[in-house]
Motif scaffolding. Structure first.
Motif, PDB file in Angstrom:
ATOM      1  N   ASP A 179       0.892  -1.253   0.076  1.00 23.71           N
ATOM      2  CA  ASP A 179      -0.079   0.035  -0.025  1.00 23.71           C
ATOM      3  C   ASP A 179       0.723   1.224   0.035  1.00 23.71           C
ATOM      4  O   ASP A 179       0.235   2.436  -0.300  1.00 23.71           O
ATOM      5  CB  ASP A 179      -1.129  -0.009   1.307  1.00 23.71           C
ATOM      6  N   ASP A 180       2.100   1.247   0.204  1.00 29.94           N
ATOM      7  CA  ASP A 180       2.849   2.399   0.378  1.00 29.94           C
ATOM      8  C   ASP A 180       3.528   2.533  -0.885  1.00 29.94           C
ATOM      9  O   ASP A 180       4.145   3.819  -0.990  1.00 29.94           O
ATOM     10  CB  ASP A 180       4.220   2.096   1.287  1.00 29.94           C
ATOM     11  N   VAL A 181       3.211   1.650  -2.045  1.00 29.24           N
ATOM     12  CA  VAL A 181       3.945   1.750  -3.275  1.00 29.24           C
ATOM     13  C   VAL A 181       2.895   2.214  -4.322  1.00 29.24           C
ATOM     14  O   VAL A 181       3.057   3.053  -5.013  1.00 29.24           O
ATOM     15  CB  VAL A 181       4.691   0.546  -3.603  1.00 29.24           C
TER      16      VAL A 181
ATOM     17  N   LEU B  11       1.050   8.034 -18.504  1.00 31.84           N
ATOM     18  CA  LEU B  11       2.160   8.555 -17.813  1.00 31.84           C
ATOM     19  C   LEU B  11       1.779  10.001 -17.453  1.00 31.84           C
ATOM     20  O   LEU B  11       2.533  10.577 -16.501  1.00 31.84           O
ATOM     21  CB  LEU B  11       3.258   8.370 -18.776  1.00 31.84           C
ATOM     22  N   GLU B  12       0.697  10.694 -17.897  1.00 28.05           N
ATOM     23  CA  GLU B  12       0.460  11.943 -17.580  1.00 28.05           C
ATOM     24  C   GLU B  12      -0.501  12.002 -16.725  1.00 28.05           C
ATOM     25  O   GLU B  12      -1.068  13.423 -16.462  1.00 28.05           O
ATOM     26  CB  GLU B  12      -0.060  12.614 -19.115  1.00 28.05           C
ATOM     27  N   TYR B  13      -1.170  11.062 -16.321  1.00 28.95           N
ATOM     28  CA  TYR B  13      -2.467  11.030 -15.383  1.00 28.95           C
ATOM     29  C   TYR B  13      -1.934  11.710 -14.098  1.00 28.95           C
ATOM     30  O   TYR B  13      -3.202  12.501 -13.611  1.00 28.95           O
ATOM     31  CB  TYR B  13      -2.664   9.426 -15.049  1.00 28.95           C
ATOM     32  N   PRO B  14      -0.866  12.090 -13.346  1.00 26.44           N
ATOM     33  CA  PRO B  14      -0.735  12.525 -12.293  1.00 26.44           C
ATOM     34  C   PRO B  14      -1.379  14.054 -12.272  1.00 26.44           C
ATOM     35  O   PRO B  14      -1.741  14.646 -11.192  1.00 26.44           O
ATOM     36  CB  PRO B  14       0.759  12.670 -11.864  1.00 26.44           C
ATOM     37  N   LYS B  15      -1.397  14.619 -13.402  1.00 26.20           N
ATOM     38  CA  LYS B  15      -1.752  16.157 -13.582  1.00 26.20           C
ATOM     39  C   LYS B  15      -3.258  16.253 -13.324  1.00 26.20           C
ATOM     40  O   LYS B  15      -3.796  17.377 -13.128  1.00 26.20           O
ATOM     41  CB  LYS B  15      -1.252  16.635 -14.748  1.00 26.20           C
TER      42      LYS B  15
ATOM     43  N   SER C 109      -2.763  17.084  -6.164  1.00 21.44           N
ATOM     44  CA  SER C 109      -1.366  17.088  -5.952  1.00 21.44           C
ATOM     45  C   SER C 109      -0.836  16.344  -4.555  1.00 21.44           C
ATOM     46  O   SER C 109      -1.725  16.254  -3.664  1.00 21.44           O
ATOM     47  CB  SER C 109      -0.642  18.732  -5.734  1.00 21.44           C
ATOM     48  N   GLY C 110       0.179  15.617  -4.860  1.00 24.83           N
ATOM     49  CA  GLY C 110       0.768  14.884  -3.593  1.00 24.83           C
ATOM     50  C   GLY C 110       0.384  13.307  -3.791  1.00 24.83           C
ATOM     51  O   GLY C 110       0.734  12.580  -2.992  1.00 24.83           O
ATOM     52  N   THR C 111      -0.652  12.966  -4.815  1.00 25.37           N
ATOM     53  CA  THR C 111      -1.015  11.649  -4.749  1.00 25.37           C
ATOM     54  C   THR C 111       0.089  10.787  -5.406  1.00 25.37           C
ATOM     55  O   THR C 111       0.165   9.583  -4.666  1.00 25.37           O
ATOM     56  CB  THR C 111      -2.153  11.513  -6.169  1.00 25.37           C
ATOM     57  N   PHE C 112       0.963  11.128  -6.229  1.00 27.99           N
ATOM     58  CA  PHE C 112       2.022  10.267  -6.880  1.00 27.99           C
ATOM     59  C   PHE C 112       3.280  11.179  -6.620  1.00 27.99           C
ATOM     60  O   PHE C 112       3.338  12.472  -6.430  1.00 27.99           O
ATOM     61  CB  PHE C 112       2.021  10.290  -8.398  1.00 27.99           C
ATOM     62  N   LYS C 113       4.260  10.521  -6.586  1.00 32.91           N
ATOM     63  CA  LYS C 113       5.627  10.874  -6.191  1.00 32.91           C
ATOM     64  C   LYS C 113       6.035  11.799  -7.517  1.00 32.91           C
ATOM     65  O   LYS C 113       5.582  11.320  -8.701  1.00 32.91           O
ATOM     66  CB  LYS C 113       6.695   9.890  -6.139  1.00 32.91           C
ATOM     67  N   PRO C 114       6.840  13.111  -7.359  1.00 33.80           N
ATOM     68  CA  PRO C 114       6.918  13.893  -8.630  1.00 33.80           C
ATOM     69  C   PRO C 114       7.981  12.986  -9.357  1.00 33.80           C
ATOM     70  O   PRO C 114       8.925  12.308  -8.765  1.00 33.80           O
ATOM     71  CB  PRO C 114       7.556  15.058  -7.846  1.00 33.80           C
ATOM     72  N   LYS C 115       8.204  13.438 -10.653  1.00 32.20           N
ATOM     73  CA  LYS C 115       9.158  12.520 -11.496  1.00 32.20           C
ATOM     74  C   LYS C 115      10.491  13.124 -10.910  1.00 32.20           C
ATOM     75  O   LYS C 115      10.739  14.142 -10.588  1.00 32.20           O
ATOM     76  CB  LYS C 115       8.808  13.196 -12.850  1.00 32.20           C
ATOM     77  N   PRO C 116      11.693  12.135 -11.065  1.00 35.38           N
ATOM     78  CA  PRO C 116      12.819  12.588 -11.033  1.00 35.38           C
ATOM     79  C   PRO C 116      13.332  13.912 -11.612  1.00 35.38           C
ATOM     80  O   PRO C 116      13.176  14.005 -12.789  1.00 35.38           O
ATOM     81  CB  PRO C 116      13.630  11.336 -11.397  1.00 35.38           C
ATOM     82  N   GLY C 117      14.191  14.823 -10.738  1.00 39.33           N
ATOM     83  CA  GLY C 117      14.372  16.068 -11.686  1.00 39.33           C
ATOM     84  C   GLY C 117      13.379  17.134 -11.662  1.00 39.33           C
ATOM     85  O   GLY C 117      13.534  18.148 -12.251  1.00 39.33           O
ATOM     86  N   ALA C 118      12.167  16.663 -11.300  1.00 39.41           N
ATOM     87  CA  ALA C 118      11.058  17.895 -11.597  1.00 39.41           C
ATOM     88  C   ALA C 118      11.122  18.891 -10.552  1.00 39.41           C
ATOM     89  O   ALA C 118      11.910  18.648  -9.348  1.00 39.41           O
ATOM     90  CB  ALA C 118       9.837  17.177 -11.302  1.00 39.41           C
TER      91      ALA C 118
ATOM     92  N   GLU D  31       1.883  23.804  -1.178  1.00 44.87           N
ATOM     93  CA  GLU D  31       2.072  22.555  -0.203  1.00 44.87           C
ATOM     94  C   GLU D  31       1.098  21.586  -0.797  1.00 44.87           C
ATOM     95  O   GLU D  31      -0.070  21.891  -1.054  1.00 44.87           O
ATOM     96  CB  GLU D  31       1.632  22.785   1.039  1.00 44.87           C
ATOM     97  N   PRO D  32       1.212  20.329  -1.106  1.00 41.38           N
ATOM     98  CA  PRO D  32       0.283  19.232  -1.730  1.00 41.38           C
ATOM     99  C   PRO D  32      -0.820  19.089  -0.690  1.00 41.38           C
ATOM    100  O   PRO D  32      -0.460  19.250   0.612  1.00 41.38           O
ATOM    101  CB  PRO D  32       1.422  18.128  -1.741  1.00 41.38           C
ATOM    102  N   LEU D  33      -1.855  18.847  -1.394  1.00 41.89           N
ATOM    103  CA  LEU D  33      -3.185  18.642  -0.578  1.00 41.89           C
ATOM    104  C   LEU D  33      -3.091  17.683   0.278  1.00 41.89           C
ATOM    105  O   LEU D  33      -3.486  17.096   1.244  1.00 41.89           O
ATOM    106  CB  LEU D  33      -4.354  18.683  -1.223  1.00 41.89           C
ATOM    107  N   VAL D  34      -2.328  16.232  -0.301  1.00 44.56           N
ATOM    108  CA  VAL D  34      -2.147  15.143   0.314  1.00 44.56           C
ATOM    109  C   VAL D  34      -0.701  14.326   0.098  1.00 44.56           C
ATOM    110  O   VAL D  34       0.101  15.245  -0.669  1.00 44.56           O
ATOM    111  CB  VAL D  34      -2.882  13.881  -0.443  1.00 44.56           C
ATOM    112  N   THR D  35      -0.288  13.625   0.808  1.00 40.95           N
ATOM    113  CA  THR D  35       1.042  13.158   0.654  1.00 40.95           C
ATOM    114  C   THR D  35       0.929  11.458   0.624  1.00 40.95           C
ATOM    115  O   THR D  35       1.874  10.799   1.488  1.00 40.95           O
ATOM    116  CB  THR D  35       1.705  13.397   2.039  1.00 40.95           C
ATOM    117  N   TYR D  36       0.137  11.085  -0.405  1.00 35.61           N
ATOM    118  CA  TYR D  36       0.441   9.500  -0.663  1.00 35.61           C
ATOM    119  C   TYR D  36       1.623   9.121  -1.149  1.00 35.61           C
ATOM    120  O   TYR D  36       2.228   8.316  -0.679  1.00 35.61           O
ATOM    121  CB  TYR D  36      -0.781   9.361  -1.545  1.00 35.61           C
ATOM    122  N   ASP D  37       2.194   9.930  -1.902  1.00 30.24           N
ATOM    123  CA  ASP D  37       3.484   9.675  -2.855  1.00 30.24           C
ATOM    124  C   ASP D  37       3.655   8.134  -3.415  1.00 30.24           C
ATOM    125  O   ASP D  37       4.613   7.687  -3.112  1.00 30.24           O
ATOM    126  CB  ASP D  37       4.622   9.989  -1.779  1.00 30.24           C
TER     127      ASP D  37
END
Length: 906
Positions: free
Chosen positions: A321-323, A358-362, A366-375, A381-387
């Protein structure tokens, strides 16, 4: 010079033509506006909403139908944009002349006009039972209800009209599931405002769905992805049933007053002035009954079209569930619903589907998925922190959808290709998730992963490896070579290597495997590269000269009659050479069949040409003799032909299935013959070493042969049914025309003077108001000979289908509950059914695992072909299960349980 000037002039003239053609395809303002609405949010949805609203208002005059159609396309084909389309429609309810205030009481806002037109389209979806479009429109209405554009009472009544479907007598699971999801997901989105108006409403919806799901327990057991033959439990670790998941999420949301995870951009808009604005009241809806095809229906039940059975849907979980999001939570359910919708809708364009995934996070909070590397870091502040990890979520969703039992909603190759496209777009981030998914599924093989899922897994693995240079760390699995030869992990390695060879070539795949897997005792690779094995190719082999004489006739393109005459002579010669225990007719059939296949082994075209040229010869061989005067068919002779073909291609199992299919297509053998051969004679083919085989048991290879035979029998009946329906319709029209002409009926349907006899036919269909008058003539209408032939053909093919299904069922019963007098019983078929035996599976040997696999294929046979088995349930039960009456045996009890569930009698 003149040439150059003429050439340049020609180029200018060509360019002018191009400009004219381009001007011809310029978009009209309405088309441009439609595309603008559909493309909403391609860059930044929140910033684009107001700009699109302005563009719509500037379009004069507004085309309401065009605007409504644009919203329909956006909602039903881009469901991840639904909250933003709701926000756009909310802005269109404002009066722009008053700085965003509500419009006057006597005016109808542009937004409300669009909504009224949108409702008409939704009603058409409901009437046509277009469930996906209906469900997505309900999502849209739910957001509009939350935005206070639709009255809560009317939306609640809409949801109740779908829960009413669950109370229908004899409702199919597919219809009930879709209706329940419409109601459940509408409540998830708009539950806060609905319960505020009617506090008990959510409990009513939840109760209705729960009462229905409690009736599906037996159906859940037979489609579980993780098999526990000894346990009746339907709760599965690392797998979730879709309706159970929706129910859990509804209860979780109810406990938090429906504070859901959905984006609500309209929530920041100022409230509408209730003194001048009135909410849109949704008209009442009645969900129509399931569509019944009236054309072709007759008084015989067998002639009606058979509808596929739909079972509960389990989705496998591959990560923690953390992934990846847990679908039993509101946020996880919303994410999976969106991703499944994208995968399903964009089946026509897998490249676009991969890009959107791959564009679904937008499109989520915000905060549902981890940001892309280098983003760059987020400005707010993100509304949630599921990452959660996007790539792992995509792999889990795509594989989960592809592994649904008994059949996925889309073709298997689509899911495999989609995963490949996603990997190509982002190989550095998706690649590791693919590896983790493979390892998770591979480890599940030991824990009871369903045999059909294991087969699909091996197919996907091979296809994926072929697209990425066969790069896999096979050495990780070297320790598993110590397991029993039929252990699921070893069977997977063997099947995956075989499929890879099909997609490439033998030497290429061998190089990709470690040395430990090359050894014959590893049983990973076939003994040699795929190719024919002609028994009489070696001059030292018996009957080499006889085979060469037949080959010479084939090579010389001799007529079939000449070959048959030669076989009659050859038979007399061989009869004096062989021992008394050998069957000379069988020997001649095997030599002839292998010789013909040898001629056709160069390519697929050579095979078809050889079969088509010598069809009379093959039919003569299948008739039980070697002369043209033989009978119509002989089971032993057909078994000889199948055995000869399987032996010839024993190093290429794919060609065995292809040749069998062609023999059935040209009606040399029947599907029932293939089924019987698979259960009784397949062990005679020395495909692998002797310790791989166990009599009267099935693996994936045998299942593919059974499936090909059953699908062939069913497909023939379906074709015959459609042809019969068409001929019946034409015959009815011809008879009506003949009667009308014989009675001199005029266009008004009034009889001429002196014609008192007439026939009044009143429709028994759902249209009782339709009456058709036919005036009878004294001359009988002749029966259509084509119709009579079609009726006989349909009856014959139906018997063939019934025989193939019956023989398959009987074969499984003989495998799994063998009698004492059985020639090759497998005692492990009963022993593995206890809980203690299952927990001791680490010590299982070859017989235990192959018995377990056979149980899995029986389970899959019953659930996959249940619609056809139900047609003959009474006959099959009496023939195959009557022998177990009064017995207390775990094997017979489990056989009966699986059978009862599949035919709906559990």
């Amino acid at each position: 010079m003149s040439y150059n000037r003429h050439y340049r002039g020609g180029r200018r003239h060509y360019r002018d033509d191009e400009d004219e053609r381009r001007r011809d395809v310029v978009e009209s303002p309405q088309e441009r506006m439609k595309n603008t609405i559909i493309r909403l949010g391609e860059v930044d949805p929140l910033q684009e909403i107001s700009a699109v609203e302005t563009s719509i208002r500037e379009l004069a005059p507004p085309d309401i139908c065009n605007l409504s159609e644009s919203f329909h396309i956006g909602v039903t084909e881009q469901p991840y944009k639904i909250p933003f389309y709701a926000a756009l429609l909310r802005l269109l309810h404002n009066n722009p002349s008053k700085g965003g205030d509500s419009i006057g009481a006597d005016e109808i806002s542009l937004g409300k006009q669009i909504l009224e037109e949108f409702w008409k389209g939704f009603q058409a979806y409901v009437d046509k039972l277009m469930w996906r479009e209906t469900r997505l429109c309900i999502h849209f209405f739910a957001h509009l209800t939350s935005a206070q554009l639709i009255s809560t009472e009317s939306f609640a009544a809409l949801l109740q009209s779908f829960t009413a479907v669950l109370d229908e007598f004899g409702v199919s699971h597919g219809r009930a599931k879709r209706a329940a999801l419409c109601a459940a997901e509408g409540l998830m989105i708009a539950g806060a405002v609905l319960t505020l108006a009617t506090p008990t409403f959510s409990r009513e919806i939840i109760s209705s769905i729960q009462v229905y799901t409690e009736t599906t327990t037996s159906g859940k057991w037979i489609v579980q992805p993780i098999v526990r033959l000894h346990s009746p439990a339907v709760t599965v670790e690392n797998a979730d049933e879709i309706l159970d998941t929706a129910l859990v999420v509804l209860k979780a949301l109810e406990s938090t007053d429906f504070v859901g995870p959905y984006p609500r951009p309209y929530s920041e808009y100022p409230p509408l002035d209730t003194s001048t604005f009135s909410e849109f009241v949704l008209p009442s809806v009645l969900v129509p009954p399931e569509v019944i095809e009236l054309d072709g229906l007759s008084t015989e039940a067998e002639e009606s079209e058979i509808k596929g059975e739909e079972w509960p849907e389990y989705f496998l979980r591959l990560f923690g569930d953390d992934v990846t999001p847990d679908p039993n939570t509101p946020a996880g359910y919303a994410v999976r619903t969106d991703l499944l919708a994208i995968i399903d809708i964009f089946e026509v364009n897998r490249k676009e589907a991969a890009r959107l995934l791959l564009e679904y996070p937008k499109w989520v909070v915000s905060g549902t998925f981890k940001p892309k590397p280098g983003a760059p870091p987020l400005e707010v502040e993100p509304l949630v922190t599921y990452d959660w990890q996007l790539e792992s979520t995509l792999l889990e969703t795509m594989l989960g959808a592809s592994l649904v039992l008994p059949q996925s909603s889309q073709s298997q190759i689509y899911y495999d290709s989609l995963i490949t496209e996603v990997c190509k777009l982002s190989p550095s981030t998706v690649g590791p998730s693919v590896g983790k998914s493979i390892r998770k599924l591979y480890s599940s093989l030991t824990d009871g992963l369903d045999v059909e899922i294991a087969r699909r897994f091996s197919e996907w693995f091979a296809i994926h490896m072929s697209n990425f240079n066969f790069q896999w760390v096979w050495k990780e699995w070297i320790p598993d070579l110590e397991l029993a030869v039929q252990h699921p992990k070893r069977a997977f390695m063997r099947t995956a290597a075989e499929y890879e060879i099909r997609l490439s070539y033998y030497d290429r795949v061998v190089k990709s495997l470690p040395e430990a897997m090359h050894a014959p005792e590893a049983h990973v690779l076939p003994k040699q590269a795929p190719g024919p094995d002609f028994l009489y190719d070696d001059s030292s082999k018996p009957h080499h000269d006889a085979a060469q004489s037949i080959l010479n006739l084939f090579r010389g393109r001799a007529k079939a009659e000449d070959v048959i005459a030669h076989l009659d002579t050859l038979r007399n010669t061989l009869e004096s050479e062989i021992s008394e225990t050998e069957n000379v007719n069988s020997l001649v059939r095997i030599i002839s069949t292998q010789s013909l296949l040898h001629i056709g082994s160069r390519s697929f075209s050579h095979l078809l040409n050889a079969i088509e040229r010598y069809l009379p010869l093959l039919r003569t061989l299948a008739s039980g003799g070697v002369t043209a005067s033989a009978g119509a068919g002989n089971p032993e002779a057909k078994a000889d032909i199948l055995s000869a073909a399987a032996s010839f291609w024993k190093y290429n199992p794919q060609m065995v299935a292809i040749v069998f299919d062609k023999l059935m297509q040209y009606q040399i053998v029947d599907p029932t013959d293939v089924v019987s051969w698979t259960f009784l004679h397949v062990s005679e083919v020395d495909e692998f070493e002797a310790d791989l085989k166990a009599p009267l048991n099935l693996s994936a290879f045998e299942w593919n042969l059974l499936k090909g035979a059953l699908d062939k029998a069913i497909g023939r009946v379906n074709i015959a049914r459609r042809r019969l329906a068409l001929l019946r319709k034409e015959d009815d029209e011809n008879r009506a025309r003949a009667k009308a002409n014989g009675g001199n009926m005029d266009v008004d349907g009034e009889a001429k003077s002196g014609e008192d006899d007439f026939f009044l036919a009143k429709s028994r269909s759902p249209f009782p108001e339709i009456e058709t008058c036919f005036f009878l003539s004294d001359e009988p209408v002749p029966e259509d000979p084509a119709l009579a032939v079609a009726v006989k053909a349909f009856s014959s093919l139906t018997r063939e289908q019934k025989a193939a299904l019956s023989r398959t069922l009987e074969g499984f019963v003989s495998c799994l509950a063998p009698s004492i007098s059985s020639s090759h019983p497998n005692p492990k078929a009963r022993e593995i059914l206890t809980e203690n035996s299952w927990h001791n599976r680490a010590n299982w040997g070859k017989d235990e695992w192959i018995a377990w696999e056979t149980w899995g294929w029986y389970r899959h046979f019953c659930r996959a072909y249940s619609p056809y088995l139900r047609n003959y349930a009474a006959t099959f039960t009496a023939v195959s299960f009557a022998r177990f009456e009064g017995q207390s045996d775990p094997a017979s009890d489990l056989l009966q349980k699986i059978w009862d569930i599949s035919i709906g009698q559990e």
